[in-house]
Write a protein that holds these residues in place. Structure first.
Motif, PDB file in Angstrom:
ATOM      1  N   HIS A   1       0.805  -1.229   0.000  1.00 19.70           N
ATOM      2  CA  HIS A   1       0.000   0.000   0.000  1.00 19.70           C
ATOM      3  C   HIS A   1       0.834   1.275   0.000  1.00 19.70           C
ATOM      4  N   THR A   2       2.092   1.202   0.349  1.00 23.24           N
ATOM      5  CA  THR A   2       2.966   2.378   0.349  1.00 23.24           C
ATOM      6  C   THR A   2       3.817   2.452  -0.908  1.00 23.24           C
ATOM      7  N   THR A   3       4.297   1.328  -1.373  1.00 19.54           N
ATOM      8  CA  THR A   3       5.237   1.313  -2.493  1.00 19.54           C
ATOM      9  C   THR A   3       4.575   1.077  -3.840  1.00 19.54           C
ATOM     10  N   ALA A   4       3.371   0.502  -3.846  1.00 23.90           N
ATOM     11  CA  ALA A   4       2.744  -0.031  -5.048  1.00 23.90           C
ATOM     12  C   ALA A   4       3.609  -1.191  -5.540  1.00 23.90           C
ATOM     13  N   ALA A   5       3.159  -1.866  -6.574  1.00 24.88           N
ATOM     14  CA  ALA A   5       3.906  -2.987  -7.148  1.00 24.88           C
ATOM     15  C   ALA A   5       3.274  -3.342  -8.479  1.00 24.88           C
ATOM     16  N   PRO A   6       4.084  -3.846  -9.398  1.00 22.15           N
ATOM     17  CA  PRO A   6       3.501  -4.277 -10.679  1.00 22.15           C
ATOM     18  C   PRO A   6       2.564  -5.462 -10.458  1.00 22.15           C
TER      19      PRO A   6
ATOM     20  N   LEU B   1       7.462  12.850  -4.678  1.00 20.32           N
ATOM     21  CA  LEU B   1       8.817  12.388  -4.346  1.00 20.32           C
ATOM     22  C   LEU B   1       9.876  13.193  -5.100  1.00 20.32           C
ATOM     23  N   LYS B   2       9.642  13.425  -6.378  1.00 19.40           N
ATOM     24  CA  LYS B   2      10.600  14.175  -7.198  1.00 19.40           C
ATOM     25  C   LYS B   2      10.766  15.594  -6.664  1.00 19.40           C
ATOM     26  N   ALA B   3       9.661  16.236  -6.303  1.00 22.02           N
ATOM     27  CA  ALA B   3       9.716  17.612  -5.791  1.00 22.02           C
ATOM     28  C   ALA B   3      10.527  17.703  -4.503  1.00 22.02           C
ATOM     29  N   ARG B   4      10.602  16.610  -3.763  1.00 26.58           N
ATOM     30  CA  ARG B   4      11.352  16.594  -2.503  1.00 26.58           C
ATOM     31  C   ARG B   4      12.728  15.953  -2.643  1.00 26.58           C
ATOM     32  N   GLY B   5      13.093  15.620  -3.862  1.00 25.65           N
ATOM     33  CA  GLY B   5      14.405  15.020  -4.102  1.00 25.65           C
ATOM     34  C   GLY B   5      14.535  13.611  -3.557  1.00 25.65           C
ATOM     35  N   LEU B   6      13.403  12.901  -3.443  1.00 24.22           N
ATOM     36  CA  LEU B   6      13.412  11.543  -2.908  1.00 24.22           C
ATOM     37  C   LEU B   6      13.330  10.530  -4.044  1.00 24.22           C
ATOM     38  N   THR B   7      13.926   9.389  -3.840  1.00 21.93           N
ATOM     39  CA  THR B   7      13.937   8.330  -4.841  1.00 21.93           C
ATOM     40  C   THR B   7      12.729   7.426  -4.633  1.00 21.93           C
ATOM     41  N   PRO B   8      11.952   7.180  -5.680  1.00 29.25           N
ATOM     42  CA  PRO B   8      10.824   6.254  -5.519  1.00 29.25           C
ATOM     43  C   PRO B   8      11.317   4.833  -5.277  1.00 29.25           C
ATOM     44  N   HIS B   9      10.524   4.060  -4.590  1.00 31.50           N
ATOM     45  CA  HIS B   9      10.839   2.658  -4.339  1.00 31.50           C
ATOM     46  C   HIS B   9      10.924   1.935  -5.682  1.00 31.50           C
ATOM     47  N   PRO B  10      11.854   0.998  -5.829  1.00 28.92           N
ATOM     48  CA  PRO B  10      11.965   0.252  -7.091  1.00 28.92           C
ATOM     49  C   PRO B  10      10.653  -0.413  -7.525  1.00 28.92           C
ATOM     50  N   LEU B  11       9.850  -0.874  -6.571  1.00 27.54           N
ATOM     51  CA  LEU B  11       8.568  -1.481  -6.941  1.00 27.54           C
ATOM     52  C   LEU B  11       7.613  -0.461  -7.549  1.00 27.54           C
ATOM     53  N   MET B  12       7.668   0.778  -7.075  1.00 23.59           N
ATOM     54  CA  MET B  12       6.821   1.828  -7.641  1.00 23.59           C
ATOM     55  C   MET B  12       7.246   2.120  -9.079  1.00 23.59           C
ATOM     56  N   VAL B  13       8.534   2.178  -9.293  1.00 25.88           N
ATOM     57  CA  VAL B  13       9.052   2.407 -10.645  1.00 25.88           C
ATOM     58  C   VAL B  13       8.589   1.273 -11.566  1.00 25.88           C
ATOM     59  N   GLN B  14       8.671   0.044 -11.079  1.00 21.74           N
ATOM     60  CA  GLN B  14       8.222  -1.108 -11.865  1.00 21.74           C
ATOM     61  C   GLN B  14       6.715  -1.057 -12.126  1.00 21.74           C
ATOM     62  N   ALA B  15       5.949  -0.613 -11.140  1.00 16.54           N
ATOM     63  CA  ALA B  15       4.495  -0.502 -11.294  1.00 16.54           C
ATOM     64  C   ALA B  15       4.145   0.507 -12.383  1.00 16.54           C
ATOM     65  N   VAL B  16       4.822   1.645 -12.361  1.00 12.77           N
ATOM     66  CA  VAL B  16       4.580   2.673 -13.377  1.00 12.77           C
ATOM     67  C   VAL B  16       4.964   2.142 -14.748  1.00 12.77           C
ATOM     68  N   LYS B  17       6.116   1.492 -14.827  1.00 12.26           N
ATOM     69  CA  LYS B  17       6.575   0.933 -16.106  1.00 12.26           C
ATOM     70  C   LYS B  17       5.581  -0.112 -16.618  1.00 12.26           C
ATOM     71  N   SER B  18       5.075  -0.954 -15.719  1.00  9.50           N
ATOM     72  CA  SER B  18       4.135  -1.991 -16.159  1.00  9.50           C
ATOM     73  C   SER B  18       2.846  -1.374 -16.695  1.00  9.50           C
ATOM     74  N   LEU B  19       2.432  -0.247 -16.131  1.00  8.95           N
ATOM     75  CA  LEU B  19       1.235   0.422 -16.639  1.00  8.95           C
ATOM     76  C   LEU B  19       1.494   1.042 -18.010  1.00  8.95           C
ATOM     77  N   SER B  20       2.686   1.627 -18.178  1.00 11.92           N
ATOM     78  CA  SER B  20       2.988   2.252 -19.473  1.00 11.92           C
ATOM     79  C   SER B  20       3.242   1.205 -20.549  1.00 11.92           C
ATOM     80  N   ASP B  21       3.667   0.003 -20.148  1.00 13.49           N
ATOM     81  CA  ASP B  21       3.921  -1.076 -21.111  1.00 13.49           C
ATOM     82  C   ASP B  21       2.648  -1.826 -21.505  1.00 13.49           C
ATOM     83  N   SER B  22       1.608  -1.733 -20.652  1.00 14.18           N
ATOM     84  CA  SER B  22       0.398  -2.510 -20.943  1.00 14.18           C
ATOM     85  C   SER B  22      -0.474  -1.789 -21.960  1.00 14.18           C
ATOM     86  N   PRO B  23      -1.081  -2.549 -22.879  1.00 16.31           N
ATOM     87  CA  PRO B  23      -1.961  -1.937 -23.863  1.00 16.31           C
ATOM     88  C   PRO B  23      -3.236  -1.441 -23.201  1.00 16.31           C
ATOM     89  N   ASN B  24      -3.706  -0.289 -23.620  1.00 19.96           N
ATOM     90  CA  ASN B  24      -4.939   0.274 -23.020  1.00 19.96           C
ATOM     91  C   ASN B  24      -6.103   0.106 -23.937  1.00 19.96           C
TER      92      ASN B  24
END
Length: 184
Positions: free
Chosen positions: A106-111, A161-184
């Motif tokens: 619930h905090t990091t999200a995940a693909p 996170l970006k506005a505060r100079g924080l690095t997103p969790h790797p699972l969040m990055v993967q979740a975003v990538k999986s959404l952009s890779d999936s056909p809509n």
């Protein structure tokens, strides 16, 4: 051994009220997502059971439970509160694998999160006690479509996170990538 009700009772009033607002929103989203209101409520109610443990206690409890501690969690142990709460429920035999996964991420999200998991990620961020410019818009989106709200919440979180100079969790990055890779 404490039960999840005992752990909830030990939370501060602020955290209890937040969790109850998340649980109520999750019940509302159950019809949109086609999942059980009972399981939705449980996910919201229990998602922050470990949120008020100290950094040291989070690390110690994660080790005791066999919860994976990656570099991100080592650097910021608060990220362990979801996996720990999920492990507690699982150990008690309370909930379902879907509820445990929703709480775990619930905090990091995940693909690959199911609709319950997506809904909890959003509900935690848009419950009525939260106040930021995009909150109402994201809540409106999730009430129409959980995946649409999930994508909007991920974008909002990444911007925060970006506005505060924080690095997103790797699972969040993967979740975003999986959404952009999936056909809509």
């Amino acid at each position: 051994m404490s039960t999840y009700h005992d752990r909830f009772a030990q939370l501060t009033r602020h955290r209890q009220e937040h969790s109850l607002r998340v649980a109520a929103l999750m019940e509302d989203l159950a019809s949109t997502g086609g999942f059980s209101q009972d399981q939705a409520f449980l996910a919201g109610y229990a998602h922050d059971l470990a949120r008020e443990l100290s950094r040291a206690a989070l690390l110690e409890e994660a080790l005791r439970l066999g919860v994976t501690i990656g570099p991100a969690e080592q650097q910021e142990p608060v990220l362990l509160h979801g996996p720990i709460a999920a492990a507690w429920l699982q150990a008690e035999g309370i909930g379902t694998p879907s509820v445990w996964e929703a709480i775990r991420y619930h905090t990091t999200a995940a693909p690959g999160q199911d609709l319950l998991g997506q809904a909890l990620f959003v509900a935690d961020g848009v419950e009525p006690g939260r106040h930021y410019p995009a909150r109402a818009s994201i809540e409106e989106k999730v009430r129409r479509s959980i995946p649409l709200g999930y994508q909007a919440m991920l974008e909002e979180t990444l911007g925060y996170l970006k506005a505060r100079g924080l690095t997103p969790h790797p699972l969040m990055v993967q979740a975003v990538k999986s959404l952009s890779d999936s056909p809509n």
